[in-house]
Scaffold this motif. Sequence first.
Motif, PDB file in Angstrom:
ATOM      1  N   ASP A 112      11.552 -48.351  36.916  1.00 20.06           N
ATOM      2  CA  ASP A 112      12.707 -49.222  37.083  1.00 20.06           C
ATOM      3  C   ASP A 112      13.296 -49.672  35.745  1.00 20.06           C
ATOM      4  OD1 ASP A 112      12.528 -49.374  40.017  1.00 20.06           O
ATOM      5  OD2 ASP A 112      10.654 -50.434  39.613  1.00 20.06           O
ATOM      6  N   ILE A 113      12.419 -49.878  34.744  1.00 23.06           N
ATOM      7  CA  ILE A 113      12.833 -50.281  33.399  1.00 23.06           C
ATOM      8  C   ILE A 113      12.055 -49.420  32.414  1.00 23.06           C
ATOM      9  CG2 ILE A 113      12.942 -52.168  31.720  1.00 23.06           C
ATOM     10  CD1 ILE A 113      12.876 -54.133  34.053  1.00 23.06           C
ATOM     11  N   GLY A 114      12.709 -48.985  31.338  1.00 26.32           N
ATOM     12  CA  GLY A 114      12.003 -48.149  30.369  1.00 26.32           C
ATOM     13  C   GLY A 114      12.541 -48.329  28.974  1.00 26.32           C
ATOM     14  N   ILE A 115      11.716 -47.971  27.990  1.00 28.67           N
ATOM     15  CA  ILE A 115      12.079 -48.104  26.580  1.00 28.67           C
ATOM     16  C   ILE A 115      12.011 -46.747  25.892  1.00 28.67           C
ATOM     17  CG2 ILE A 115       9.685 -48.649  25.910  1.00 28.67           C
ATOM     18  CD1 ILE A 115      10.875 -50.537  23.770  1.00 28.67           C
ATOM     19  N   TYR A 116      12.977 -46.485  25.007  1.00 25.32           N
ATOM     20  CA  TYR A 116      12.997 -45.267  24.210  1.00 25.32           C
ATOM     21  C   TYR A 116      13.942 -45.459  23.032  1.00 25.32           C
ATOM     22  CZ  TYR A 116      16.147 -44.482  28.306  1.00 25.32           C
ATOM     23  OH  TYR A 116      17.023 -44.616  29.358  1.00 25.32           O
ATOM     24  N   GLY A 117      13.963 -44.473  22.144  1.00 23.43           N
ATOM     25  CA  GLY A 117      14.882 -44.532  21.024  1.00 23.43           C
ATOM     26  C   GLY A 117      16.314 -44.359  21.493  1.00 23.43           C
ATOM     27  N   SER A 118      17.266 -44.774  20.670  1.00 21.59           N
ATOM     28  CA  SER A 118      18.669 -44.751  21.073  1.00 21.59           C
ATOM     29  C   SER A 118      19.165 -43.352  21.414  1.00 21.59           C
ATOM     30  CB  SER A 118      19.535 -45.379  19.979  1.00 21.59           C
ATOM     31  OG  SER A 118      19.196 -44.899  18.692  1.00 21.59           O
ATOM     32  N   SER A 119      18.710 -42.334  20.714  1.00 16.75           N
ATOM     33  CA  SER A 119      19.171 -40.974  21.018  1.00 16.75           C
ATOM     34  C   SER A 119      18.762 -40.549  22.419  1.00 16.75           C
ATOM     35  CB  SER A 119      18.623 -39.980  19.994  1.00 16.75           C
ATOM     36  OG  SER A 119      19.212 -40.174  18.739  1.00 16.75           O
ATOM     37  N   ALA A 120      17.491 -40.804  22.776  1.00 15.69           N
ATOM     38  CA  ALA A 120      17.010 -40.440  24.109  1.00 15.69           C
ATOM     39  C   ALA A 120      17.731 -41.245  25.180  1.00 15.69           C
ATOM     40  CB  ALA A 120      15.508 -40.659  24.195  1.00 15.69           C
ATOM     41  N   GLY A 121      17.931 -42.531  24.935  1.00 12.45           N
ATOM     42  CA  GLY A 121      18.613 -43.361  25.912  1.00 12.45           C
ATOM     43  C   GLY A 121      20.039 -42.906  26.157  1.00 12.45           C
ATOM     44  N   VAL A 122      20.740 -42.569  25.088  1.00 13.64           N
ATOM     45  CA  VAL A 122      22.127 -42.098  25.227  1.00 13.64           C
ATOM     46  C   VAL A 122      22.154 -40.750  25.937  1.00 13.64           C
ATOM     47  CG1 VAL A 122      24.183 -41.375  23.976  1.00 13.64           C
ATOM     48  CG2 VAL A 122      22.925 -43.415  23.247  1.00 13.64           C
ATOM     49  N   ASP A 130      23.690 -37.931  33.247  1.00 12.33           N
ATOM     50  CA  ASP A 130      24.461 -39.042  33.835  1.00 12.33           C
ATOM     51  C   ASP A 130      23.609 -39.879  34.778  1.00 12.33           C
ATOM     52  OD1 ASP A 130      26.982 -38.833  32.602  1.00 12.33           O
ATOM     53  OD2 ASP A 130      27.549 -37.176  33.920  1.00 12.33           O
ATOM     54  N   LEU A 131      22.438 -40.277  34.296  1.00  9.55           N
ATOM     55  CA  LEU A 131      21.545 -41.049  35.154  1.00  9.55           C
ATOM     56  C   LEU A 131      22.145 -42.424  35.453  1.00  9.55           C
ATOM     57  CD1 LEU A 131      18.064 -40.241  33.562  1.00  9.55           C
ATOM     58  CD2 LEU A 131      19.191 -39.156  35.502  1.00  9.55           C
ATOM     59  N   PRO A 132      21.931 -42.927  36.663  1.00  9.29           N
ATOM     60  CA  PRO A 132      22.484 -44.243  37.042  1.00  9.29           C
ATOM     61  C   PRO A 132      21.656 -45.384  36.456  1.00  9.29           C
ATOM     62  CG  PRO A 132      21.228 -43.337  38.870  1.00  9.29           C
ATOM     63  CD  PRO A 132      21.237 -42.276  37.789  1.00  9.29           C
ATOM     64  N   ILE A 133      21.776 -45.564  35.141  1.00  5.09           N
ATOM     65  CA  ILE A 133      21.022 -46.588  34.421  1.00  5.09           C
ATOM     66  C   ILE A 133      21.972 -47.354  33.510  1.00  5.09           C
ATOM     67  CG2 ILE A 133      18.818 -45.349  34.455  1.00  5.09           C
ATOM     68  CD1 ILE A 133      19.442 -44.355  31.623  1.00  5.09           C
ATOM     69  N   SER A 134      21.539 -48.542  33.075  1.00  8.44           N
ATOM     70  CA  SER A 134      22.350 -49.348  32.171  1.00  8.44           C
ATOM     71  C   SER A 134      21.489 -49.940  31.070  1.00  8.44           C
ATOM     72  CB  SER A 134      23.042 -50.486  32.938  1.00  8.44           C
ATOM     73  OG  SER A 134      24.020 -49.982  33.824  1.00  8.44           O
TER      74      SER A 134
END
Length: 363
Positions: A112-122, A130-134
Amino acid sequence: MITTSTRPRRRELPIPLLAIGMVLLLVLAGCVQPGRTSHPDSDPVPGASCPVTPDPSITTHARIAWQGIANGDLLVKDLGLLEKCMPNATIEWLRFNGGNDVIQAFGSSSIDIGIYGSSAGVKAMSPPLDLPISLVWVPDVIGSSEALVAFDEEITSIEDLAGKRVAVTFGATPHYVLLSMMSAAGIEGQVEVINLTNDKMPAAARAGQIDAAWTWEPTLTELTDIGGTVVIDSAEAAEKGFVTFDMQTARDEFIEAEPEFMLMWTRMQDHAAQRVIEDPELAAESISAQLGITPAVALDQMSGYTYLTADDLAGEEWMGGGAAESIASTAEFLAQVRQSTGAHTPEQYAEQVYGDAVQEVAE
């Protein structure tokens, strides 16, 4: 400009996110027990309490992906703050070793919630995924905790990578910084860039299969321990306009269904960040327990980040607009290096920035 120091620090100067086109704990009512056994799956610290009034009405079942990153998220986990502040909620902490694994977990709706570096998140927020995440939180800006390590004594600058073999994890923040720095130096077509996960880099270095690697802790320290030399780190790269950071996202469906949980989760992230900044030595006790390292090593790793609070994130530079601009420029870079198939506009990415909880906590 981001500066480095021997201790965790708050930003001293604003990071010009809109201009540079970049990638992109602990009220201790009961204190951390000195000398307790370090273990990556350490249970919450007995005696630590909720720093706000607990909310027993929250009965959420939350699956949270965490990584071995020396920031406030580890304090939230180590002190059991979510469990103590929401005693009737069910919290599952799931460990991941890299951003691509977190992306897959979001793709299968298993977190439900996750952490990663900005490149992976983008990458997760951009085509074709286009994952439904914010975006819900930015815990830190990356500095000396990520760096280029060379095993060839002839490599003393980015320009010296011409004709060499360099390892990096594709799609991760070091990948963005490495390629950006090589492009700025005019050598992007002269370097053999190899896709390696962190755990494979030490063996490749020992076997003489690579000349250098851009990576993060704890692999960074492991590579220097076997003879590697730091050439340039991400703090120096940030000074040249290539800033990277860690980010936390949540499933849109989860955010919509659980606003009270998200508010409490955000309060605990802010609380932990403030404790990292204000009392790093004590915070290092929790971080060391979660990473299975000594507090001294944890404190050294912490010095490689600039930590952010809700007050930092609430303004235009981040959740108020800057984050969307940064996500868009990062997405354009990922498309150029074929880590994605395209990029949305800043206005579209702005719809994937959930700043309500941050704004409320900052007030």
